[in-house]
Structures are given as C-alpha cells and as structure tokens.
Design a protein around this motif. Structure first.
Motif, PDB file in Angstrom:
ATOM      1  N   GLN A  51       0.728  -1.231   0.045  1.00  0.00           N
ATOM      2  CA  GLN A  51      -0.114  -0.049  -0.025  1.00  0.00           C
ATOM      3  C   GLN A  51       0.833   1.230  -0.069  1.00  0.00           C
ATOM      4  O   GLN A  51       0.461   2.244  -0.214  1.00  0.00           O
ATOM      5  N   ILE A  52       2.062   1.165   0.192  1.00  0.00           N
ATOM      6  CA  ILE A  52       2.790   2.285   0.267  1.00  0.00           C
ATOM      7  C   ILE A  52       3.018   3.281  -1.115  1.00  0.00           C
ATOM      8  O   ILE A  52       3.091   2.291  -2.125  1.00  0.00           O
ATOM      9  N   PRO A  53       3.074   4.273  -1.401  1.00  0.00           N
ATOM     10  CA  PRO A  53       3.223   5.048  -2.628  1.00  0.00           C
ATOM     11  C   PRO A  53       4.844   4.646  -3.055  1.00  0.00           C
ATOM     12  O   PRO A  53       5.621   4.812  -2.092  1.00  0.00           O
ATOM     13  N   SER A  54       5.020   4.517  -4.213  1.00  0.00           N
ATOM     14  CA  SER A  54       6.263   4.528  -4.982  1.00  0.00           C
ATOM     15  C   SER A  54       6.649   5.739  -5.350  1.00  0.00           C
ATOM     16  O   SER A  54       6.072   6.600  -6.012  1.00  0.00           O
ATOM     17  N   GLY A  55       8.032   6.281  -5.216  1.00  0.00           N
ATOM     18  CA  GLY A  55       8.516   7.272  -5.582  1.00  0.00           C
ATOM     19  C   GLY A  55       8.177   8.712  -4.536  1.00  0.00           C
ATOM     20  O   GLY A  55       8.012   8.234  -3.535  1.00  0.00           O
ATOM     21  N   THR A  56       8.286   9.675  -4.957  1.00  0.00           N
ATOM     22  CA  THR A  56       7.900  10.881  -4.376  1.00  0.00           C
ATOM     23  C   THR A  56       6.258  11.236  -4.307  1.00  0.00           C
ATOM     24  O   THR A  56       5.654  11.154  -5.300  1.00  0.00           O
ATOM     25  N   PHE A  57       5.895  11.671  -3.139  1.00  0.00           N
ATOM     26  CA  PHE A  57       4.412  11.805  -3.001  1.00  0.00           C
ATOM     27  C   PHE A  57       4.280  13.151  -2.553  1.00  0.00           C
ATOM     28  O   PHE A  57       3.248  13.819  -2.660  1.00  0.00           O
ATOM     29  N   GLU A  58       5.311  14.054  -1.972  1.00  0.00           N
ATOM     30  CA  GLU A  58       5.135  15.332  -1.486  1.00  0.00           C
ATOM     31  C   GLU A  58       4.826  16.073  -2.575  1.00  0.00           C
ATOM     32  O   GLU A  58       4.165  17.480  -2.189  1.00  0.00           O
ATOM     33  N   THR A  59       4.945  16.044  -3.957  1.00  0.00           N
ATOM     34  CA  THR A  59       4.785  17.386  -4.790  1.00  0.00           C
ATOM     35  C   THR A  59       3.407  17.263  -5.202  1.00  0.00           C
ATOM     36  O   THR A  59       3.232  18.274  -5.923  1.00  0.00           O
ATOM     37  N   GLU A  61      -0.128  18.043  -4.263  1.00  0.00           N
ATOM     38  CA  GLU A  61      -0.571  18.652  -3.004  1.00  0.00           C
ATOM     39  C   GLU A  61      -1.989  17.797  -2.432  1.00  0.00           C
ATOM     40  O   GLU A  61      -1.942  17.603  -1.272  1.00  0.00           O
ATOM     41  N   MET A  62      -2.617  17.543  -3.331  1.00  0.00           N
ATOM     42  CA  MET A  62      -3.938  16.753  -2.825  1.00  0.00           C
ATOM     43  C   MET A  62      -3.756  15.423  -2.539  1.00  0.00           C
ATOM     44  O   MET A  62      -3.872  15.209  -1.277  1.00  0.00           O
ATOM     45  N   MET A  63      -2.773  14.729  -2.997  1.00  0.00           N
ATOM     46  CA  MET A  63      -2.392  13.403  -2.536  1.00  0.00           C
ATOM     47  C   MET A  63      -1.269  13.308  -1.389  1.00  0.00           C
ATOM     48  O   MET A  63      -1.725  12.581  -0.357  1.00  0.00           O
ATOM     49  N   GLY A  64      -0.589  14.398  -1.302  1.00  0.00           N
ATOM     50  CA  GLY A  64       0.201  14.562  -0.217  1.00  0.00           C
ATOM     51  C   GLY A  64      -0.483  14.811   1.334  1.00  0.00           C
ATOM     52  O   GLY A  64      -0.268  14.278   1.994  1.00  0.00           O
ATOM     53  N   SER A  65      -1.597  15.641   1.029  1.00  0.00           N
ATOM     54  CA  SER A  65      -2.059  15.875   2.379  1.00  0.00           C
ATOM     55  C   SER A  65      -3.080  14.490   2.590  1.00  0.00           C
ATOM     56  O   SER A  65      -3.271  14.315   4.089  1.00  0.00           O
ATOM     57  N   LEU A  66      -3.680  13.909   1.851  1.00  0.00           N
ATOM     58  CA  LEU A  66      -4.470  12.673   2.140  1.00  0.00           C
ATOM     59  C   LEU A  66      -3.343  11.641   2.694  1.00  0.00           C
ATOM     60  O   LEU A  66      -3.686  10.789   3.721  1.00  0.00           O
ATOM     61  N   ILE A  67      -2.179  11.362   2.030  1.00  0.00           N
ATOM     62  CA  ILE A  67      -1.370  10.534   2.535  1.00  0.00           C
ATOM     63  C   ILE A  67      -0.691  10.877   3.863  1.00  0.00           C
ATOM     64  O   ILE A  67      -0.625   9.979   4.862  1.00  0.00           O
TER      65      ILE A  67
END
Length: 140
Positions: A51-59, A61-67
């Motif tokens: 279930q972990i995201p691969s690569g970077t997720f911080e870039t 905004e929408m996914m970063g806040s949910l993650i």
C-alpha cells in the motif's frame, strides 16, 4: 568470529588463519537466518508493503495531504513511515531484494552439502565419550 580468531594458527607459510570450524558454523547459519529475517519483516509489515506509494508523493498537494492524514502513525509522520516501508520493500519485494536473498542462501555453495560436510568433519569423540557410558548402563 572471536572464537575463530582466538584459535587461529599459522599455516605452512606463516600466514595466520582463523579456525575454520567457527567460520563454517556462521556460514551455515547465515543462509537460514537471512531468509527467516526477511520472512519476519514481511509478516510484520504485512499489507503495508503493497500500500505504500512508490517514488515521491510530497509534490502532489492533494495526494500529499491525504497520505499525510491516513498513512501517519501515532509516533511517526507519514513521510518517515513511507521511507521506512520503502526500505523494507527493497529488502523483501524488489528485484534487488530477491537477488540478495538468493545470494545469502547460496553464496557459500550448496547449503545442504555444507551442513552435511560440517557434520561429517566435526570431532564427535568427546560427545560419544559422554554418551557411551550411559548406553552401556542401559544394556546391563
């Protein structure tokens, strides 16, 4: 390693060599311990490895806040937890991890043959000396 070093002896050329029987024990245990450690890591991480995201997720905004909201732990922020799980994935599920698992199992040769060879070469006389009197007492 300490026992192998403490019982080291010089060879015919004056090179100091460790006592091989201790090195052989470590080698025979290592090819069982590493796969077991990976199995334990997989069990502890469970579905989190998938279930972990691969690569970077911080870039994003929408996914970063949910993650950040849903993957964070009680004592660990989501970004730190994701990096930890990504490392665990590298050891347990990636092509690199699979190759390393094979290396740890077989780098010293056939593990079955190595264990059998260690058994055959082990000096068993001291152990037989302890058991033989007991076996004789059973005959009487």
């Amino acid at each position: 390693i300490i026992a192998a070093e403490a019982q080291s002896k010089p060879d015919a050329f004056g090179n100091w060599l460790p006592e091989f029987k201790y090195i052989e024990t470590a080698r025979n245990l290592g090819n069982r311990y590493y796969p077991r450690a990976v199995e334990i890591l997989k069990t502890i991480a469970a579905g989190g490895l998938i279930q972990i995201p691969s690569g970077t997720f911080e870039t994003n905004e929408m996914m970063g806040s949910l993650i950040g909201k849903y993957l964070g732990g009680v004592t660990m922020q989501a970004a730190e937890k994701i990096r930890l799980f990504q490392l665990a994935w590298e050891l347990t599920g990636s092509p690199l991890g699979a190759r390393h698992d094979l290396y740890e199992r077989f780098y010293a040769g056939d593990p079955v043959r190595n264990r059998a060879n260690q058994y055959v070469q082990y000096d068993k006389e001291r152990l037989f000396g302890k058991v033989e009197p007991w076996l004789r007492s059973l005959k009487d």
